[in-house]
Structures are given as C-alpha cells and as structure tokens.
Write a protein that holds these residues in place. Structure first.
Motif, PDB file in Angstrom:
ATOM      1  N   GLU A   1       6.814   4.351 -10.391  1.00 29.89           N
ATOM      2  CA  GLU A   1       5.957   5.438 -10.854  1.00 29.89           C
ATOM      3  C   GLU A   1       6.426   5.826 -12.256  1.00 29.89           C
ATOM      4  O   GLU A   1       7.576   6.202 -12.448  1.00 29.89           O
ATOM      5  CB  GLU A   1       6.037   6.636  -9.920  1.00 29.89           C
ATOM      6  CG  GLU A   1       5.067   7.749 -10.270  1.00 29.89           C
ATOM      7  CD  GLU A   1       5.137   8.908  -9.304  1.00 29.89           C
ATOM      8  OE1 GLU A   1       4.305   9.817  -9.429  1.00 29.89           O
ATOM      9  OE2 GLU A   1       6.033   8.909  -8.431  1.00 29.89           O
TER      10      GLU A   1
ATOM     11  N   ARG B   1       5.270   7.967 -15.873  1.00 31.66           N
ATOM     12  CA  ARG B   1       4.362   8.938 -16.468  1.00 31.66           C
ATOM     13  C   ARG B   1       4.776   9.248 -17.903  1.00 31.66           C
ATOM     14  O   ARG B   1       5.892   9.703 -18.153  1.00 31.66           O
ATOM     15  CB  ARG B   1       4.358  10.247 -15.659  1.00 31.66           C
ATOM     16  CG  ARG B   1       3.786  10.115 -14.253  1.00 31.66           C
ATOM     17  CD  ARG B   1       2.279   9.931 -14.277  1.00 31.66           C
ATOM     18  NE  ARG B   1       1.742   9.724 -12.930  1.00 31.66           N
ATOM     19  CZ  ARG B   1       1.533   8.540 -12.386  1.00 31.66           C
ATOM     20  NH1 ARG B   1       1.811   7.438 -13.079  1.00 31.66           N
ATOM     21  NH2 ARG B   1       1.032   8.430 -11.171  1.00 31.66           N
TER      22      ARG B   1
ATOM     23  N   ASP C   1       1.416   5.236 -18.527  1.00 28.94           N
ATOM     24  CA  ASP C   1       1.387   5.661 -17.121  1.00 28.94           C
ATOM     25  C   ASP C   1       1.173   4.428 -16.243  1.00 28.94           C
ATOM     26  O   ASP C   1       0.270   3.623 -16.512  1.00 28.94           O
ATOM     27  CB  ASP C   1       0.247   6.639 -16.853  1.00 28.94           C
ATOM     28  CG  ASP C   1       0.392   7.948 -17.600  1.00 28.94           C
ATOM     29  OD1 ASP C   1       1.524   8.287 -17.985  1.00 28.94           O
ATOM     30  OD2 ASP C   1      -0.634   8.626 -17.800  1.00 28.94           O
TER      31      ASP C   1
ATOM     32  N   SER D   1       1.489   3.081 -11.851  1.00 32.56           N
ATOM     33  CA  SER D   1       1.830   3.284 -10.444  1.00 32.56           C
ATOM     34  C   SER D   1       1.708   1.937  -9.752  1.00 32.56           C
ATOM     35  O   SER D   1       0.622   1.341  -9.754  1.00 32.56           O
ATOM     36  CB  SER D   1       0.902   4.300  -9.788  1.00 32.56           C
ATOM     37  OG  SER D   1       1.057   5.580 -10.356  1.00 32.56           O
TER      38      SER D   1
ATOM     39  N   GLY E   1       9.019  11.108 -21.242  1.00 36.86           N
ATOM     40  CA  GLY E   1       8.349  10.601 -20.061  1.00 36.86           C
ATOM     41  C   GLY E   1       9.251  10.530 -18.843  1.00 36.86           C
ATOM     42  O   GLY E   1      10.454  10.786 -18.917  1.00 36.86           O
TER      43      GLY E   1
END
Length: 319
Positions: free
Chosen positions: A14, A16, A32, A34, A67
């Motif tokens: 994950e 971001r 980003d 996932s 981040g």
C-alpha cells in the motif's frame, strides 16, 4: 519482528503519495499503489518513467521525500526484508562462484542457512532444466543462464513478496516464456509478484492489476480490464454491398479502410445494428468485435509521447 501475515487489509503493498527528488529532478511525483496479496502486478512505463525509483522506495533501499508505504503490513520495509525477494535491473553475480553457490549466497543474505541454500540451489537448477550447470562458474554461463541463476537466487528463501525490475530484459524468447510460467506458478501458491516492464505483452498476459507510470506520475492504477475499457471496443465489418440504405445505420465515427468498415461498438450493443444491416441488404461478409489492447489503453491514458519507448512486438522479436 511482528508477523507480517497478521495484516488484515488483504494488501501486500500500500503506497500513498510517494515523492522522490534527486537534486533538481522530480523522479517520482505522488505515486499511489495498492497490490493485493497473491496477485501478479505490473508497473508499466517507458525507460526513465520512475519505475525503478518507485520499486526501490517500496523496498526501503531509498527513502521517499514524502508519502506513506506499507509492505506486508509494515511501515518499515526493512522489518520484512527476509520475506521479500528482489531482482534488480542491474544484474550482478560473482563470476568465479558456482551457480548453485551463487543461489545459496543470495539466500543467505535473506537469512537462509547456507547448507539449506546449497541444497535448494541444486534442486531449483534441476527443476528449471539447469542441473547440468550447477557446478559451473557464473563466468562460464551464457548471459541468459546467468540471469536465470540470479532469479532463482531471488526465490530460494521462499519469499512472500517477489519484486522483479525489468526481469525479461536480456532473455531470449524461450527463457521469457519460462519466466512467465514461473511467475504464474509463484502466484498460484500465494506469492505476490510485482514486476516492472516496458514490454506491453508481458503485462497484458500476466497481470491482474497494473500501474501505468509516466513522468513520475501514475495516471492509472487498477485492473487491466478496466484500463482496456477506457477505449470502446471496435467493430470490423465487411459487406458485399458498398451503398444502400443500410449505411445510415452505421455510427457517425465509421471509417472505411480497404474492404472493411471500422467503428466503435454502439452503446446499444451490436444486435440493433445487425438487424438494420440485414434489413437493408448490406450483405454481411464478416463482422468481428475487437476489444482495445493494453497498448491502446496506455496511449489513451498516458499519451503518445509516453508510449513511444514501449515495446509491443511479440516475445519472439523482443529478445
């Protein structure tokens, strides 16, 4: 160390808002990602797009300037380093080391006992039709064979997460095919595989999810099918008649190339158009619905300039 498998998000990775600068160059700009556990995920983009920098931040080799990253449930990737296998873009093995010893050495760097690494090294080489090369020095191997040895060293400690940076580069068509089979087998047993590539064919065949990266940004991250669905499917129609009232039923965007008519699949589907063509005596010779490929999706999402360095040729022509 906490148990990495205790994470309940279902995500292996994950990320971001990752940002990384090198002097005045913004290499990665707010990425980003996932990645589901047990999936095959591709990071797709041209050379210099920011793929390697992103992977190195995920691995903890370099730290982001901004981040968040979470790897196997941990904020610090170094906490789970022994659960990760990493094949860097820059290949490198000790030339004087025997093949099985090189695999064992790479496993030892991830905590695998050397004796067990030697046993597994021979077993892996045998399972991948390289048993005859186990006792040969790396300098005696072809470039492709040496690359497979380094890949096996990446896997010898049975990692939960495997990250491969441009793994197909330098392999001939046969070994590229073998690598695809290996990647699928890893996912089948629950290993998460992330690889970067600038070769569309590998990502299209292997990946459930992808991130398109260009200029350090990620304009798309999600399922391959969702990327392709950004472009309507195209209809290719061949008729025996060249004129007639049936032509009024063709969409406004229709273009003719040779004996074929091309147009986007209507939102109402193909059946109403088929009825109009039949009733209008178009004389349908052939009709096919062609879904957009991943290259077309990449161009639509990231632009022609970003797609210029991508490879779209078949495997037999890529090596």
């Amino acid at each position: 160390m906490d148990n990495a498998t205790s994470d309940t998000t279902g995500l292996a990775i994950e990320v971001r808002g990752l940002v990384k600068r090198f002097d005045d160059t913004l290499a990665v700009d707010g990425v980003d990602l996932s990645v589901k556990r047990g999936s095959i995920y591709g990071i797709l983009g041209p050379n210099g797009a920011g793929k390697t920098t992103t992977l190195r931040m995920i691995l903890g080799i370099i730290d982001p300037d901004a981040g968040m990253r979470r790897v196997l449930g941990h904020k610090d990737p170094q906490d789970v380093a022994r659960l990760i296998g990493y094949l860097p873009e820059e290949r490198g093995l000790y030339p004087a080391m025997k093949a099985y010893e090189a695999i064992a050495f790479m496993g030892a760097l991830r905590g695998l006992p050397l004796a067990e690494g030697r046993r597994r090294g021979r077993e892996l080489l045998e399972n991948h039709d390289l048993g005859h090369a186990a006792d040969r020095q790396i300098r005696q191997l072809s470039k492709g064979m040496a690359q497979i040895v380094q890949l096996l060293g990446t896997l010898v400690h049975d990692p939960e997460l495997v990250i491969l940076d441009e793994p197909f580069s330098g392999l001939d068509a046969i070994n590229q095919g073998k690598l695809e089979v290996l990647i699928r087998s890893l996912a089948d047993k629950g290993t998460t595989v992330i690889f970067s590539t600038h070769v569309i064919a590998h990502a299209e065949r292997l990946c459930e999810g992808i991130a398109i990266i260009a200029g350090g940004k990620v304009p798309f991250a999600g399922r391959v099918d969702d990327a392709r669905d950004r472009i309507p499917a195209q209809v290719r129609l061949e008729t025996s008649a060249s004129e007639g009232p049936w032509k009024a039923a063709l969409p406004q965007e229709t273009r003719r190339v040779g004996q074929f008519w091309y147009f986007p699949l209507p939102e109402t589907g193909i059946e109403p158009l088929l009825r109009a063509l039949i009733d209008g005596n178009a004389g349908i010779q052939s009709l096919s619905i062609e879904r957009a490929g991943l290259h077309d999706a990449f161009v639509a999402i990231a632009g022609e300039a970003a797609a210029a360095d991508l490879v779209t040729r078949p495997l037999s022509e890529v090596a």
